[in-house]
Design a protein around this motif. Structure first.
Motif: not given
Length: 89
Positions: A24-25, A60-66, A70-73
């Motif tokens: 989803t992310a 990006l507000s829909h992305v809580e965690s990937t 590394v992607a989160d950074d």
């Protein structure tokens, strides 16, 4: 506004596509990357730039965690660029 930051925004989002992120992310990040590519590609009026940065911020507000550190950074760095640039507009 510097082109380097617009390029960096696109690079950070493109880098997430190279990582094993949650499905989803990944979809949301792909959309944000497409808008960021458009922003980085050309000269936009301040109004259009602000509108597209707001769009990236909303996506990006829909992305809580990937599910990938590394992607989160990269997502965090992209959010920081968007926030800074929107504050300047």
């Amino acid at each position: 506004m510097t082109d380097e930051r617009l390029q960096a925004l696109h690079r950070h989002l493109a880098e997430t596509g190279e990582r094993p992120v949650e499905r989803t992310a990944s979809r949301w990040l792909g959309e944000a990357e497409a808008v960021a590519a458009d922003i980085a590609a050309g000269e936009l009026s301040e109004d259009v730039l602000a509108e597209r940065l707001i769009t990236v911020d909303h996506i990006l507000s829909h992305v809580e965690s990937t599910a990938d550190a590394v992607a989160d950074d990269h997502v965090d760095a992209a959010r920081e660029i968007v926030d800074t640039m929107l504050d300047e507009l």
